[in-house]
Design a protein around this motif. Sequence first.
Motif, PDB file in Angstrom:
ATOM      1  N   LEU A 121       0.815  -1.215   0.000  1.00 42.57           N
ATOM      2  CA  LEU A 121       0.000   0.000   0.000  1.00 42.57           C
ATOM      3  C   LEU A 121       0.852   1.271   0.000  1.00 42.57           C
ATOM      4  CD1 LEU A 121      -2.864  -1.106   2.402  1.00 42.57           C
ATOM      5  CD2 LEU A 121      -2.996  -0.752  -0.076  1.00 42.57           C
ATOM      6  N   ALA A 122       2.052   1.186   0.559  1.00 40.66           N
ATOM      7  CA  ALA A 122       2.949   2.344   0.577  1.00 40.66           C
ATOM      8  C   ALA A 122       3.523   2.647  -0.808  1.00 40.66           C
ATOM      9  CB  ALA A 122       4.090   2.113   1.565  1.00 40.66           C
ATOM     10  N   ASN A 123       3.559   1.644  -1.675  1.00 41.72           N
ATOM     11  CA  ASN A 123       4.148   1.813  -3.005  1.00 41.72           C
ATOM     12  C   ASN A 123       3.033   2.069  -4.022  1.00 41.72           C
ATOM     13  OD1 ASN A 123       5.339   1.557  -5.530  1.00 41.72           O
ATOM     14  ND2 ASN A 123       6.745  -0.040  -4.860  1.00 41.72           N
ATOM     15  N   ILE A 124       2.858   3.304  -4.428  1.00 48.88           N
ATOM     16  CA  ILE A 124       1.763   3.650  -5.342  1.00 48.88           C
ATOM     17  C   ILE A 124       1.973   3.115  -6.754  1.00 48.88           C
ATOM     18  CG2 ILE A 124       1.092   5.697  -4.044  1.00 48.88           C
ATOM     19  CD1 ILE A 124       2.510   7.343  -6.270  1.00 48.88           C
ATOM     20  N   ASN A 125       3.160   2.598  -7.049  1.00 41.79           N
ATOM     21  CA  ASN A 125       3.419   2.018  -8.372  1.00 41.79           C
ATOM     22  C   ASN A 125       2.845   0.612  -8.512  1.00 41.79           C
ATOM     23  OD1 ASN A 125       4.952   4.267  -9.302  1.00 41.79           O
ATOM     24  ND2 ASN A 125       6.625   3.555  -8.015  1.00 41.79           N
ATOM     25  N   ILE A 126       2.574  -0.045  -7.404  1.00 42.25           N
ATOM     26  CA  ILE A 126       2.054  -1.414  -7.478  1.00 42.25           C
ATOM     27  C   ILE A 126       0.587  -1.372  -7.872  1.00 42.25           C
ATOM     28  CG2 ILE A 126       1.618  -3.549  -6.227  1.00 42.25           C
ATOM     29  CD1 ILE A 126       4.141  -3.035  -4.633  1.00 42.25           C
ATOM     30  N   HIS A 127       0.289  -1.994  -9.000  1.00 45.08           N
ATOM     31  CA  HIS A 127      -1.070  -2.012  -9.553  1.00 45.08           C
ATOM     32  C   HIS A 127      -1.817  -3.289  -9.207  1.00 45.08           C
ATOM     33  CE1 HIS A 127       0.395   0.793 -13.019  1.00 45.08           C
ATOM     34  NE2 HIS A 127       0.546   1.319 -11.830  1.00 45.08           N
ATOM     35  N   GLN A 128      -1.063  -4.363  -8.952  1.00 41.55           N
ATOM     36  CA  GLN A 128      -1.705  -5.647  -8.706  1.00 41.55           C
ATOM     37  C   GLN A 128      -0.964  -6.376  -7.588  1.00 41.55           C
ATOM     38  OE1 GLN A 128      -1.495  -8.962 -11.665  1.00 41.55           O
ATOM     39  NE2 GLN A 128      -3.675  -8.515 -11.864  1.00 41.55           N
ATOM     40  N   PHE A 129      -1.729  -6.872  -6.623  1.00 42.26           N
ATOM     41  CA  PHE A 129      -1.170  -7.631  -5.506  1.00 42.26           C
ATOM     42  C   PHE A 129      -1.994  -8.896  -5.349  1.00 42.26           C
ATOM     43  CE2 PHE A 129      -1.021  -8.628  -0.911  1.00 42.26           C
ATOM     44  CZ  PHE A 129       0.345  -8.830  -0.787  1.00 42.26           C
ATOM     45  N   ASN A 130      -1.341 -10.044  -5.419  1.00 47.30           N
ATOM     46  CA  ASN A 130      -2.042 -11.333  -5.330  1.00 47.30           C
ATOM     47  C   ASN A 130      -3.220 -11.392  -6.308  1.00 47.30           C
ATOM     48  OD1 ASN A 130      -0.200 -11.956  -3.372  1.00 47.30           O
ATOM     49  ND2 ASN A 130      -1.680 -12.364  -1.771  1.00 47.30           N
ATOM     50  N   LYS A 131      -3.010 -10.856  -7.482  1.00 44.34           N
ATOM     51  CA  LYS A 131      -3.998 -10.806  -8.576  1.00 44.34           C
ATOM     52  C   LYS A 131      -5.167  -9.865  -8.293  1.00 44.34           C
ATOM     53  CE  LYS A 131      -1.764 -13.819 -11.030  1.00 44.34           C
ATOM     54  NZ  LYS A 131      -0.784 -13.330 -11.964  1.00 44.34           N
ATOM     55  N   MET A 132      -5.079  -9.091  -7.234  1.00 39.75           N
ATOM     56  CA  MET A 132      -6.118  -8.117  -6.904  1.00 39.75           C
ATOM     57  C   MET A 132      -5.789  -6.787  -7.589  1.00 39.75           C
ATOM     58  SD  MET A 132      -6.329  -8.991  -2.839  1.00 39.75           S
ATOM     59  CE  MET A 132      -7.329  -7.577  -2.483  1.00 39.75           C
ATOM     60  N   PRO A 133      -6.785  -6.133  -8.179  1.00 42.52           N
ATOM     61  CA  PRO A 133      -6.549  -4.892  -8.932  1.00 42.52           C
ATOM     62  C   PRO A 133      -6.464  -3.658  -8.024  1.00 42.52           C
ATOM     63  CG  PRO A 133      -8.861  -5.447  -9.030  1.00 42.52           C
ATOM     64  CD  PRO A 133      -8.191  -6.562  -8.264  1.00 42.52           C
ATOM     65  N   ILE A 134      -5.353  -3.533  -7.298  1.00 44.99           N
ATOM     66  CA  ILE A 134      -5.307  -2.459  -6.306  1.00 44.99           C
ATOM     67  C   ILE A 134      -5.195  -1.067  -6.933  1.00 44.99           C
ATOM     68  CG2 ILE A 134      -4.518  -3.938  -4.462  1.00 44.99           C
ATOM     69  CD1 ILE A 134      -1.768  -2.738  -4.719  1.00 44.99           C
ATOM     70  N   LYS A 135      -4.713  -0.980  -8.156  1.00 49.30           N
ATOM     71  CA  LYS A 135      -4.686   0.340  -8.810  1.00 49.30           C
ATOM     72  C   LYS A 135      -6.119   0.866  -8.945  1.00 49.30           C
ATOM     73  CE  LYS A 135      -3.402   2.808 -12.971  1.00 49.30           C
ATOM     74  NZ  LYS A 135      -2.803   2.741 -14.295  1.00 49.30           N
ATOM     75  N   GLN A 136      -7.019   0.021  -9.425  1.00 55.63           N
ATOM     76  CA  GLN A 136      -8.412   0.427  -9.566  1.00 55.63           C
ATOM     77  C   GLN A 136      -9.070   0.651  -8.208  1.00 55.63           C
ATOM     78  OE1 GLN A 136      -7.030  -2.106 -11.211  1.00 55.63           O
ATOM     79  NE2 GLN A 136      -7.334  -1.730 -13.380  1.00 55.63           N
ATOM     80  N   MET A 137      -8.683  -0.142  -7.223  1.00 56.16           N
ATOM     81  CA  MET A 137      -9.245   0.019  -5.887  1.00 56.16           C
ATOM     82  C   MET A 137      -8.827   1.370  -5.295  1.00 56.16           C
ATOM     83  SD  MET A 137      -8.620  -3.880  -4.578  1.00 56.16           S
ATOM     84  CE  MET A 137      -9.310  -3.752  -2.947  1.00 56.16           C
ATOM     85  N   ARG A 138      -7.587   1.749  -5.527  1.00 52.29           N
ATOM     86  CA  ARG A 138      -7.089   3.026  -4.998  1.00 52.29           C
ATOM     87  C   ARG A 138      -7.786   4.215  -5.654  1.00 52.29           C
ATOM     88  NH1 ARG A 138      -0.677   1.650  -5.193  1.00 52.29           N
ATOM     89  NH2 ARG A 138      -0.573   0.619  -3.180  1.00 52.29           N
TER      90      ARG A 138
END
Length: 160
Positions: A121-138
């Motif tokens: 969560l601290a790294n805004i460059n990460i778009h996907q974590f464990n196949k979860m779309p965190i870029k879209q979630m953010r």
Amino acid sequence: EGLKLNSSLTEIDLRDNGFCGASWCAVFDTLHGNKENMIVKWDLSAQFPQGITPNVATSLVNYLVSSRSLTTIELLLNKLDAEIAQALGPVIAVHSSLTSLDVRYNKFSVDGALELSQATLANINIHQFNKMPIKQMRSDSFTELDLSKLFFGIEGSMIL
């Protein structure tokens, strides 16, 4: 030896290959010394029987610190635990090119999962974590979220 000077290799798939810890350390230490390395994707899943040990994690972290091109790393099924999460967390939090990380099916305790989820969560460059779309979630930019059959683990639930 072939990795020492290579500047054209962009993806490495070493899933389920049975390397021992010394072999992994040799690979990561060699790449750490190769400033021309252009690897963007590593699949290091299922390193049986040992998984990725703390010694290997140290070499991996040293490599990650020097890697400017890596965007994707897959570490599924590697018996990763809280100790390894503590080693990986700080570099994941600041890695400038990493956009996708998958650490599902490991042995994280709550502390290890917390370390990795906070780093992600601290790294805004990460778009996907464990196949979860965190870029879209953010960005609150999706209307439907299908996480069925992802088995994203305790670390994924902390992201969610």
